[in-house]
Scaffold this active site. Sequence first.
Site, short mmCIF file in Angstrom:
data_model
loop_
_atom_site.label_atom_id
_atom_site.label_comp_id
_atom_site.label_asym_id
_atom_site.label_seq_id
_atom_site.Cartn_x
_atom_site.Cartn_y
_atom_site.Cartn_z
N CYS A 122 5.47 -3.16 -1.74
CA CYS A 122 5.38 -3.26 -3.18
C CYS A 122 5.14 -4.70 -3.58
O CYS A 122 4.94 -5.57 -2.75
CB CYS A 122 6.68 -2.75 -3.82
SG CYS A 122 7.18 -1.11 -3.27
N GLY A 145 9.54 -3.79 0.50
CA GLY A 145 9.72 -3.69 1.94
C GLY A 145 10.27 -2.36 2.37
O GLY A 145 10.21 -1.36 1.65
N GLU A 146 10.83 -2.34 3.59
CA GLU A 146 11.44 -1.15 4.15
C GLU A 146 12.71 -1.55 4.90
O GLU A 146 12.70 -2.52 5.67
CB GLU A 146 10.50 -0.45 5.14
CG GLU A 146 9.18 0.01 4.56
CD GLU A 146 9.31 1.23 3.65
OE1 GLU A 146 10.40 1.84 3.64
OE2 GLU A 146 8.33 1.55 2.96
N ASP A 188 15.35 4.10 0.47
CA ASP A 188 16.19 2.98 0.89
C ASP A 188 16.59 2.03 -0.24
O ASP A 188 17.52 1.24 -0.09
CB ASP A 188 15.51 2.19 2.01
CG ASP A 188 14.09 1.77 1.68
OD1 ASP A 188 13.59 2.13 0.59
OD2 ASP A 188 13.46 1.10 2.51
#
Length: 600
Positions: A2, A70-71, A94
């Site tokens: 993102c 992010g992840e 998440d």
Amino acid sequence: MCGIYTSNIVFNEKEVKTKLGSINFRGPDYMGIFQENGLSYGHLRLSILDLDERSNQPMSLDDYIIVFNGEIYNFQEIKDELISLGHTFNTTGDTEVLLKGYKEWGQAVVPKLNGMFAFAIHDKINNILFCSRDRLGVKPFYYYWKDGMFEICSQLKPISENKTINNEAVSIYLDCTYIPSPYSIYNDVYKLPPGNNLIIDLDNKTHKVEEYWNLKPVIASNLSYEEAVDKVHDLFEDAVRIRLQSDVPFGSFLSGGIDSALVTSLASKISKDKIKTFSIGFEDPKFDESKIAATYAGILGTEHKETICKAKDILEMLPTLLEVYDEPFADSSALPSLLLNKITKQDVTVALSGDGGDESFLGYNHFDLVKKFSYLLYIPYFVRSIISMLIPKFIFKNRTEPLTRILKIKNNHEFIEGIFTGYNSITLDRSLNWLSNYKHLSLNNYQKTADLNIKLWLENDSNVKVDRASMAFSVEVRSPFLDYRIIEFARTLPISYRYYPGKKKRILRDVLKKYIPEEVFDQPKSGFSVPLGEWIREDLRQQMMETLSDENLKMVHNLNISKFKKMLNDHMDGNADYKSYIWRVYVLINWMKGNNFIND
């Protein structure tokens, strides 16, 4: 993946929307804007996990607001722990886990995270903005700060406050081909270094940067080689497994190297579905690895897509490079990286990559050079200095300069730094004081080189290249080799387990041969490169000479113009190879034009 934005500067919603719109490629699925109590929050979403709108951002929870890029790969593990502590969840992604993790543990949540991330959380209880960036700098984090006013963003373009060029950053760029953290190309705009938190006190209008992770002094493992092979295999298998979590189609990049082959091998083993793999090849056999990649794909049974590119296909990416790399960035492999992501996006949104393997497992050619230079030091310095002056130029013509410079290097430390900053500066006044930010944590020359690879080059070159090239086409790239557990473990292994005469990345090879016969992958690798030197002399010649005019060169701070012009002429005449120096100045001038620091 993102784009995030936060500021305490007064902008209306339309202005924030315009700012985010300039980097909309980072998250085309949803734009979220929220303003409250003098703060603006913005988010661009590329939907990967929990595609429902309930996971849109900015996300609020009680006294907390988050924007997150992010992840978090181990989010399920953290979520289970939070559930055991009484928390309930409304989403399956998440972001909510991260936000509730901060509510439960505060800043102590960050060391629990395994992932790639850059985020900002407004903690209304303490009235602070708590921000953090992942350990290896996979996700970008820029912030403007002046007199208590700030803007935070994933890229530079939306940051608009009184931009002036940072001349020190220009000088560093001319040596490195990129701008390392904490610098940016602009004054008063900084990159949050990897493994660091940024805490902004909103009441007192102060800020501080605090480190939560770094490379540590090496503590050698006592594992046998066979035990180490098994440990690397297990760690790597888990790193791939947690990166296969996705609610959208995923695939894997596949080149002729062993790193992407190992990633794809384990992904094929773990995934219930057939893995889609992507590679690009080149007409010039010196740069083409497509045949090897196709062989890997056949052995692993992947659904393989290969694209053979011509020079014009790559060069058509040049305007995109200048647009999405919003700082000067002169790694020419960004061009094929852009093309690879453009092709990949036609089929998947998430792709695994082999980035990071050469850094931890000593795969680059310069590790060979470190070894050779150590032998050169057996010759006394005064003898080497005399030899450097006596080399007959009429034999070697213009190609003696690199050799004469290396002969004059006094020690290993200076040679290793030169790998990353060059041995032939084109600046008038050179200072390498900024390198003090990158501490050597090992006495071993190979590990010292690897640490600079990880802390300097990986963050500021490789990760920037991958992030911008993938985000330009809204692709999320995940790199198992950048799992911090692998980085930390690899540094404990004896050098001989990783670098062995005639067998670089020895331990990775012995893991890979469980899946692909060694005779298939045991061959030279060309790297993800393009024939830039030839293009400068041929396809780009006119464009180069027009851009690198005397008038434009005078606008480049601290550039040794006379030396650079001689290098340019020698290259164009085919008497030397100065492509890297020419390309970095060309990119810089184009960047200055695009940002109105040079008028066309």
